[in-house]
Design an enzyme around this catalytic site. Structure first.
Site, PDB file in Angstrom:
ATOM      1  N   LYS A  52      46.804  38.609  33.971  1.00 46.77           N
ATOM      2  CA  LYS A  52      46.896  37.339  33.240  1.00 46.77           C
ATOM      3  C   LYS A  52      45.564  37.024  32.554  1.00 46.77           C
ATOM      4  CE  LYS A  52      50.622  35.662  36.106  1.00 46.77           C
ATOM      5  NZ  LYS A  52      51.059  35.007  37.349  1.00 46.77           N
ATOM      6  N   GLN A  96      49.267  30.796  41.668  1.00 41.00           N
ATOM      7  CA  GLN A  96      49.920  32.089  41.902  1.00 41.00           C
ATOM      8  C   GLN A  96      50.716  32.074  43.206  1.00 41.00           C
ATOM      9  OE1 GLN A  96      49.998  34.593  39.702  1.00 41.00           O
ATOM     10  NE2 GLN A  96      51.213  35.905  41.026  1.00 41.00           N
ATOM     11  N   ASP A 119      54.188  27.500  33.994  1.00 46.01           N
ATOM     12  CA  ASP A 119      55.205  28.311  34.675  1.00 46.01           C
ATOM     13  C   ASP A 119      56.596  27.692  34.520  1.00 46.01           C
ATOM     14  OD1 ASP A 119      54.359  30.667  35.989  1.00 46.01           O
ATOM     15  OD2 ASP A 119      53.385  29.525  37.584  1.00 46.01           O
TER      16      ASP A 119
HETATM   17  N1  GUN Z   1      54.217  35.272  41.394  1.00 42.80           N
HETATM   18  C1  GUN Z   1      55.009  36.224  40.872  1.00 42.80           C
HETATM   19  N2  GUN Z   1      55.412  35.851  39.638  1.00 42.80           N
HETATM   20  C2  GUN Z   1      54.857  34.640  39.390  1.00 42.80           C
HETATM   21  C3  GUN Z   1      54.888  33.752  38.270  1.00 42.80           C
HETATM   22  O1  GUN Z   1      55.528  33.981  37.246  1.00 42.80           O
HETATM   23  N3  GUN Z   1      54.160  32.610  38.408  1.00 42.80           N
HETATM   24  C4  GUN Z   1      53.468  32.315  39.527  1.00 42.80           C
HETATM   25  N4  GUN Z   1      52.809  31.155  39.566  1.00 42.80           N
HETATM   26  N5  GUN Z   1      53.422  33.119  40.559  1.00 42.80           N
HETATM   27  C5  GUN Z   1      54.104  34.284  40.495  1.00 42.80           C
END
Ligand code: GUN
Length: 284
Positions: A52, A96, A119
């Site tokens: 990211k 996350q 998200d």
């Molecule tokens: N963990 C796995 N995929 C995601 C996601 O798209 N967003 C977040 N915040 N955590 C994750």
């Protein structure tokens, strides 16, 4: 043999689009910013967060990482989210998942300002999605729609089967397919006649988390097969839910793992962060 949908190529196009928007914002003195909060040392989460950050750099998005130790308390995290909610450099906040046990993930997500919820996990944004009035598209499901569009797969009027009913993928995926006028069935661990239902799918999206769950005989000839699974096979190799070698013989088009849905999630996150920056500056 199925056409293999190249998620990396589609994601690169989405990121380029977001980068162009970010550059246009920069000309107006606005730099989109993403704060990523990671707690503990889950190795998969570490990789996601690094990816990211890298995508932010490529897209012209400012990023901050908060890597906190395993024992961080709910109160400390809530204070951090509150501070980020009011930080003008930060347009988007992402906590996350998964968080270490003992932390209340839902409460943390609810503490995020819905305008910074890139998200699209906050109940406000989930509700907006239900109404078809969303500001932020949920990243993985939106990435799936982009992949289907890239392969010229018609959704309207088609039988769409989603395997999995998670809040992150299954449920919002069904909503987006429905918004695109698909006829949607959601299957899950209690579904009877799963294979038969899947065989009726023009579009089959699997988000189960089990290697080899979708076998070739579950795929309708010519179907679009989208594999959201991220698993390890018996040799520790990354693989999806779909038995790819079998399914590609019957499917019309199919996403590989890796290189299918995975890169799209991050690309859509970049798009959402740019959208968040615009929203906060009253530019959309
Ligand atoms: N963990 C796995 N995929 C995601 C996601 O798209 N967003 C977040 N915040 N955590 C994750």
């Amino acid at each position: 043999m199925a056409v293999i949908i190249d998620g990396k190529a589609v994601a690169a196009r989405v990121k380029a689009r977001a980068a162009k928007e970010a550059a246009a914002l920069a000309e107006r003195g606005v730099t989109p910013g993403l704060a990523v909060v990671i707690v503990g040392s889950d190795p998969a989460s570490r990789i996601y967060v690094n990816n990211k950050k890298k995508a932010c750099q490529e897209t012209g998005i400012y990023s901050e990482e908060y890597a906190l130790p395993e024992g961080t308390s709910q109160g400390e995290l809530l204070s951090l989210v509150e501070r980020l909610n009011h930080d003008p450099k930060i347009s988007g906040i992402l906590v996350q998942s998964p968080l270490p046990g003992g932390l209340d993930e839902a409460a943390l997500v609810e503490a995020i300002d819905p305008k910074k919820d890139v998200d699209a996990f906050h109940p406000y944004n989930v509700g907006k999605l239900m109404q078809g009035r969303q500001i932020f598209l949920p990243c993985t499901p939106a990435g799936v729609i982009e992949l289907l569009n890239s392969a010229n797969v018609e959704i309207a009027g088609k039988n769409c089967v989603v395997i999995g009913r998670s809040d992150i993928v299954g449920k919002p995926m069904a909503m987006l397919l429905m918004q695109n006028n698909g006829t949607v069935t959601i299957c899950h661990s209690k579904t009877q006649n799963l294979a038969e239902i899947c065989r009726g799918a023009d579009i089959l999206v699997s988000a189960v988390g089990k290697a080899g769950f979708v076998t070739g005989d579950m795929v309708k000839p010519g179907a679009a097969v989208i594999d959201v699974g991220m698993n390890r096979d018996e040799n520790g190799k990354l693989c999806g839910d779909v038995a790819f070698k079998e399914a590609e013989k019957t499917a019309g088009c199919i996403t590989p793992v890796p290189g299918g849905v995975g890169p799209m999630t991050i690309a859509m996150l970049m798009q959402n962060t740019v959208t968040a920056a615009k929203l906060q500056k009253g530019l959309c």
